[in-house]
Design a protein around this motif. Structure first.
Motif, short mmCIF file in Angstrom:
data_model
loop_
_atom_site.label_atom_id
_atom_site.label_comp_id
_atom_site.label_asym_id
_atom_site.label_seq_id
_atom_site.Cartn_x
_atom_site.Cartn_y
_atom_site.Cartn_z
N PRO A 204 0.82 -1.23 0.00
CA PRO A 204 0.00 0.00 0.00
C PRO A 204 0.84 1.26 0.00
O PRO A 204 0.48 2.26 -0.62
CB PRO A 204 -0.81 -0.12 1.29
CG PRO A 204 -0.85 -1.59 1.58
CD PRO A 204 0.48 -2.12 1.12
N GLN A 205 1.97 1.23 0.69
CA GLN A 205 2.86 2.40 0.70
C GLN A 205 3.41 2.68 -0.68
O GLN A 205 3.47 3.83 -1.12
CB GLN A 205 4.01 2.16 1.69
CG GLN A 205 4.99 3.33 1.74
CD GLN A 205 6.09 3.14 2.78
OE1 GLN A 205 5.89 2.47 3.79
NE2 GLN A 205 7.25 3.73 2.53
N LEU A 206 3.80 1.63 -1.39
CA LEU A 206 4.30 1.80 -2.76
C LEU A 206 3.24 2.43 -3.65
O LEU A 206 3.50 3.43 -4.35
CB LEU A 206 4.71 0.44 -3.33
CG LEU A 206 5.04 0.42 -4.83
CD1 LEU A 206 6.34 1.13 -5.11
CD2 LEU A 206 5.08 -1.03 -5.35
N LEU A 207 2.03 1.88 -3.63
CA LEU A 207 0.97 2.34 -4.52
C LEU A 207 0.54 3.76 -4.17
O LEU A 207 0.29 4.59 -5.06
CB LEU A 207 -0.21 1.39 -4.47
CG LEU A 207 0.08 -0.05 -4.94
CD1 LEU A 207 -1.16 -0.93 -4.78
CD2 LEU A 207 0.57 -0.06 -6.38
N LEU A 208 0.44 4.06 -2.87
CA LEU A 208 0.06 5.41 -2.45
C LEU A 208 1.12 6.42 -2.89
O LEU A 208 0.79 7.49 -3.42
CB LEU A 208 -0.10 5.45 -0.94
CG LEU A 208 -0.39 6.85 -0.35
CD1 LEU A 208 -1.70 7.41 -0.88
CD2 LEU A 208 -0.41 6.79 1.19
N GLY A 209 2.38 6.08 -2.68
CA GLY A 209 3.46 6.99 -3.07
C GLY A 209 3.46 7.27 -4.57
O GLY A 209 3.62 8.42 -4.99
N LEU A 210 3.27 6.23 -5.37
CA LEU A 210 3.25 6.41 -6.82
C LEU A 210 2.04 7.23 -7.27
O LEU A 210 2.15 8.07 -8.17
CB LEU A 210 3.26 5.05 -7.52
CG LEU A 210 4.55 4.24 -7.38
CD1 LEU A 210 4.36 2.84 -7.96
CD2 LEU A 210 5.72 4.94 -8.06
N ALA A 211 0.89 6.99 -6.64
CA ALA A 211 -0.31 7.76 -6.98
C ALA A 211 -0.12 9.24 -6.65
O ALA A 211 -0.48 10.12 -7.43
CB ALA A 211 -1.53 7.20 -6.25
#
Length: 216
Positions: free
Chosen positions: A19-26
């Motif tokens: 989730p941290q990866l996806l949130l950061g990329l978004a």
């Protein structure tokens, strides 16, 4: 203390890190859209995307994804291997930047545009700290930078500077926006990312033996 942001395998606490990866990329894609709508200058790669958007029927996000895939081809002679983070970087950034451009209108007044620029740069730095801190591996452009540095023996700073100057020049020739925002981004995003990174860098159990050895 220097934060370790090296790759950590997917199976290590994926529910914590993914989730941290996806949130950061978004957030990264959205931050780029804020800088584009500010129309005061964007980062070098976004200058190139803007220039190509003017010359093709493709959207800003689609162009970023296509170039991301093309950059991956340059990984082959550099012996770089893509990871989950690499693929997510291409897809999520493309979608989130296009969504941001749909949400944030064009033609805003100068005070609002200045706010968008400053907010976009700060959000960009925060988002880099978030997704890099998840430690799922580099995106296409970062992998090109680190791979080229390893092959040529030059520092990452030198390689990154050369790549971004080339990208910026090409984007400007194609009609991309270069301005005060480009300079602000170049000066501020590195220090701001470094400031945010300790808050989000994932600490792996694998790091502990290394830290103990350094302490001894």
């Amino acid at each position: 203390m220097r934060q370790d942001i090296s790759y950590v395998p997917f199976h290590e606490r994926p529910l914590r890190r993914l989730p941290q990866l996806l949130l950061g990329l978004a957030l990264f894609g959205f931050s780029v859209s804020l800088m584009v709508r500010a129309a005061l200058g964007v980062n070098p790669w976004a200058v190139l995307y803007e220039g190509l958007e003017l010359r093709t029927p493709l959207s800003f996000g689609t162009i970023s994804a296509v170039l991301g895939v093309l950059v991956l081809l340059l990984w082959i002679p550099l012996r770089q291997r893509p990871t989950l983070g690499t693929g997510a970087n291409i897809v999520v950034l493309a979608v989130s930047s296009d969504l941001g451009l749909l949400v944030v209108p064009e033609g805003l007044g100068l005070p609002i545009r200045i706010g968008l620029l400053v907010g976009g740069v700060l959000l960009n730095a925060l988002s880099v700290a978030v997704y890099v801190g998840a430690r799922f591996g580099p995106g296409p452009r970062d992998g090109l930078m680190t791979g080229a540095a390893a092959v040529t023996g030059r520092s990452i700073r030198q390689v990154r500077t050369l790549i971004e100057i080339a990208v910026l020049a090409l984007g400007w020739l194609l009609g991309g926006t270069v301005g005060v925002g480009t300079v602000l981004y170049a000066l501020a995003v590195g220090p701001a990312t470094q400031f945010f990174l300790p808050w989000f860098a994932y600490r792996s159990p694998r790091d502990e033996p290394r830290e103990s050895a350094l302490a001894d």
